[in-house]
Design an enzyme around this catalytic site. Structure first.
Site, PDB file in Angstrom:
ATOM      1  N   ASN A  18       0.853  -1.188   0.000  1.00  9.41           N
ATOM      2  CA  ASN A  18       0.000   0.000   0.000  1.00  9.41           C
ATOM      3  C   ASN A  18       0.893   1.243   0.000  1.00  9.41           C
ATOM      4  O   ASN A  18       1.499   1.568   1.022  1.00  9.41           O
ATOM      5  CB  ASN A  18      -0.892  -0.017   1.263  1.00  9.41           C
ATOM      6  CG  ASN A  18      -1.687   1.266   1.412  1.00  9.41           C
ATOM      7  OD1 ASN A  18      -1.823   2.055   0.468  1.00  9.41           O
ATOM      8  ND2 ASN A  18      -2.234   1.487   2.599  1.00  9.41           N
ATOM      9  N   TRP A  19       0.956   1.913  -1.140  1.00  9.32           N
ATOM     10  CA  TRP A  19       1.864   3.071  -1.253  1.00  9.32           C
ATOM     11  C   TRP A  19       1.312   4.318  -0.579  1.00  9.32           C
ATOM     12  O   TRP A  19       1.993   5.318  -0.495  1.00  9.32           O
ATOM     13  CB  TRP A  19       2.124   3.390  -2.730  1.00  9.32           C
ATOM     14  CG  TRP A  19       2.896   2.351  -3.461  1.00  9.32           C
ATOM     15  CD1 TRP A  19       3.362   1.163  -2.971  1.00  9.32           C
ATOM     16  CD2 TRP A  19       3.307   2.395  -4.826  1.00  9.32           C
ATOM     17  NE1 TRP A  19       4.023   0.474  -3.956  1.00  9.32           N
ATOM     18  CE2 TRP A  19       4.005   1.212  -5.111  1.00  9.32           C
ATOM     19  CE3 TRP A  19       3.144   3.336  -5.859  1.00  9.32           C
ATOM     20  CZ2 TRP A  19       4.547   0.931  -6.356  1.00  9.32           C
ATOM     21  CZ3 TRP A  19       3.672   3.062  -7.103  1.00  9.32           C
ATOM     22  CH2 TRP A  19       4.370   1.879  -7.350  1.00  9.32           C
ATOM     23  N   LYS A  20       0.043   4.260  -0.193  1.00 14.20           N
ATOM     24  CA  LYS A  20      -0.609   5.449   0.375  1.00 14.20           C
ATOM     25  C   LYS A  20      -0.415   6.631  -0.594  1.00 14.20           C
ATOM     26  O   LYS A  20      -0.411   6.425  -1.800  1.00 14.20           O
ATOM     27  CB  LYS A  20      -0.080   5.757   1.770  1.00 14.20           C
ATOM     28  CG  LYS A  20      -0.060   4.517   2.670  1.00 14.20           C
ATOM     29  CD  LYS A  20       0.178   4.851   4.090  1.00 14.20           C
ATOM     30  CE  LYS A  20       0.384   3.559   4.875  1.00 14.20           C
ATOM     31  NZ  LYS A  20       0.024   3.663   6.258  1.00 14.20           N
ATOM     32  N   HIS A 110      -9.570   0.866   4.735  1.00 18.52           N
ATOM     33  CA  HIS A 110      -8.292   1.062   5.431  1.00 18.52           C
ATOM     34  C   HIS A 110      -8.535   1.978   6.631  1.00 18.52           C
ATOM     35  O   HIS A 110      -9.367   2.885   6.568  1.00 18.52           O
ATOM     36  CB  HIS A 110      -7.262   1.684   4.466  1.00 18.52           C
ATOM     37  CG  HIS A 110      -5.879   1.673   5.034  1.00 18.52           C
ATOM     38  ND1 HIS A 110      -5.438   2.609   5.942  1.00 18.52           N
ATOM     39  CD2 HIS A 110      -4.842   0.821   4.837  1.00 18.52           C
ATOM     40  CE1 HIS A 110      -4.186   2.333   6.277  1.00 18.52           C
ATOM     41  NE2 HIS A 110      -3.798   1.244   5.623  1.00 18.52           N
ATOM     42  N   GLU A 112      -7.009   4.412   7.721  1.00 17.57           N
ATOM     43  CA  GLU A 112      -6.849   5.855   7.446  1.00 17.57           C
ATOM     44  C   GLU A 112      -8.105   6.412   6.779  1.00 17.57           C
ATOM     45  O   GLU A 112      -8.451   7.577   6.982  1.00 17.57           O
ATOM     46  CB  GLU A 112      -5.591   6.076   6.591  1.00 17.57           C
ATOM     47  CG  GLU A 112      -4.320   5.876   7.421  1.00 17.57           C
ATOM     48  CD  GLU A 112      -3.116   5.398   6.652  1.00 17.57           C
ATOM     49  OE1 GLU A 112      -3.084   5.532   5.418  1.00 17.57           O
ATOM     50  OE2 GLU A 112      -2.187   4.870   7.304  1.00 17.57           O
ATOM     51  N   GLU A 180      -5.454  -5.440  10.314  1.00 15.35           N
ATOM     52  CA  GLU A 180      -4.462  -4.402  10.550  1.00 15.35           C
ATOM     53  C   GLU A 180      -4.755  -3.684  11.863  1.00 15.35           C
ATOM     54  O   GLU A 180      -5.588  -2.761  11.899  1.00 15.35           O
ATOM     55  CB  GLU A 180      -4.506  -3.374   9.418  1.00 15.35           C
ATOM     56  CG  GLU A 180      -4.168  -3.934   8.059  1.00 15.35           C
ATOM     57  CD  GLU A 180      -3.523  -2.866   7.188  1.00 15.35           C
ATOM     58  OE1 GLU A 180      -2.368  -3.075   6.802  1.00 15.35           O
ATOM     59  OE2 GLU A 180      -4.164  -1.832   6.928  1.00 15.35           O
ATOM     60  N   GLY A 186       2.252   1.848  10.872  1.00 11.74           N
ATOM     61  CA  GLY A 186       3.197   2.953  10.821  1.00 11.74           C
ATOM     62  C   GLY A 186       3.885   3.253  12.139  1.00 11.74           C
ATOM     63  O   GLY A 186       4.596   4.251  12.266  1.00 11.74           O
ATOM     64  N   SER A 226       3.333  -2.507  10.374  1.00 11.45           N
ATOM     65  CA  SER A 226       4.782  -2.516  10.606  1.00 11.45           C
ATOM     66  C   SER A 226       5.452  -3.825  10.184  1.00 11.45           C
ATOM     67  O   SER A 226       6.390  -4.303  10.842  1.00 11.45           O
ATOM     68  CB  SER A 226       5.100  -2.183  12.078  1.00 11.45           C
ATOM     69  OG  SER A 226       4.655  -0.877  12.369  1.00 11.45           O
ATOM     70  N   GLY A 247       2.741  -1.225   4.351  1.00  3.90           N
ATOM     71  CA  GLY A 247       2.731   0.200   4.037  1.00  3.90           C
ATOM     72  C   GLY A 247       4.139   0.707   3.793  1.00  3.90           C
ATOM     73  O   GLY A 247       4.703   0.538   2.708  1.00  3.90           O
ATOM     74  N   GLY A 248       4.744   1.302   4.824  1.00  2.00           N
ATOM     75  CA  GLY A 248       6.058   1.944   4.696  1.00  2.00           C
ATOM     76  C   GLY A 248       7.108   1.094   3.990  1.00  2.00           C
ATOM     77  O   GLY A 248       7.807   1.569   3.084  1.00  2.00           O
TER      78      GLY A 248
END
Ligand code: PEP
Length: 268
Positions: A18-20, A110, A112, A180, A186, A226, A247-248
């Site tokens: 997930n590149w956000k 998600h 977010e 998640e 994150g 994470s 993610g990151g």
């Protein structure tokens, strides 16, 4: 071992990035091309673990063109979908448009989106239905906050969220679920593999209750929060964890390629 688990269950692991809101369409082309080269150089067996990227909407056409032109074994998807198919919904993206770009997956619900856009479980169910109307596989995200964890324990909130989201699922259409925990996203503080297994198992029980045992056994349940190359193997050893939503670490080429190749460092 993960390989044994796979033959038992026939669930091909999915490693999803997930590149956000990162990487424009030119950066996306460069990244996907390099990811494909890295995996090819490492002789990654695409049949043993599927890889998918979730770029911003504006990158999708470029990613599609590259994947088609070079026949790359990389799937892609949107980070969200409108519950509506067309009309006066400024800023939203129809499932019809995603399907027209051969989008295989879409992330739905998600944390977010839930937090910053007030998405309710009912809104998420409507998005699951929209994805299925257009032949797109929704990756349904569920997870508890630290507060929820303290008040309700580990699986109550994710199970309740999924129960509502599944109301939108079309009979016979594929879903993927991503557990998640919000406190792990994150934060650098991943759940333990035992915690992930406990909740993923509870989610599978719910899927069996709502959609039947066969669907539950075929459905891939991912862990997200994470995830990195150093901890993916532990998650993948668990019976009910079938991949990861990353993610990151999915924005770091070598790190993500190493996560995709978890079978090389899963151990026995
Ligand atoms: C995510 O964005 O879904 C996620 C799990 O992020 P991270 O891997 O950075 O925790």
């Amino acid at each position: 071992m993960a390989a044994e688990r796979m033959t038992q269950t026939q669930r091909v692991p999915l490693l999803a990035g997930n590149w956000k809101m990162n990487l424009d369409h030119l950066q996306a082309i460069a990244f996907v091309q390099k990811l494909a080269w890295t995996l090819k150089d490492a002789q990654h067996d695409v049949a043993s673990a599927e890889v998918a990227v979730f770029p911003p909407f504006t990158d999708l056409r470029s990613v599609q063109t590259l994947v088609n032109a070079d026949d790359l074994p990389i799937a892609y998807g949107g980070q969200d979908i409108s519950a509506h198919d067309s009309g006066a919904y400024t800023g939203e993206i129809s499932g019809a448009f995603l399907a027209a770009l051969d989008t295989k997956y879409v992330i739905v619900g998600h944390s977010e989106r839930r937090e910053y856009h007030g998405e309710t479980d009912e809104a998420i169910a409507a998005k699951v239905a929209a994805a299925h109307r257009h032949g797109i596989v929704p990756i349904i995200c569920v997870g508890e906050t630290a507060d929820d964890l303290e008040k309700h324990g580990p699986s109550a909130v994710p199970v309740a969220q999924l129960r509502v989201a599944l109301e939108g699922a079309a009979k016979g259409s594929e879903i993927v679920v991503a557990y998640e925990p919000v406190w792990a996203i994150g934060s650098g503080q991943a759940a333990t593999s035992e915690q992930a297994q406990q909740v993923c198992a509870a989610l599978r029980v719910l899927i069996a209750e709502v959609l039947g045992d066969e669907v539950a056994q075929a459905t891939r349940i991912l862990y997200g929060g994470s995830v990195k190359a150093a901890n993916i193997a532990g998650f993948m050893r668990e019976t009910d964890v079938d991949g990861a939503l990353v993610g990151g670490a999915s924005l770091q080429l070598e790190e993500f390629a190493s996560i995709v190749r978890f079978q090389k460092h899963v151990g026995t």
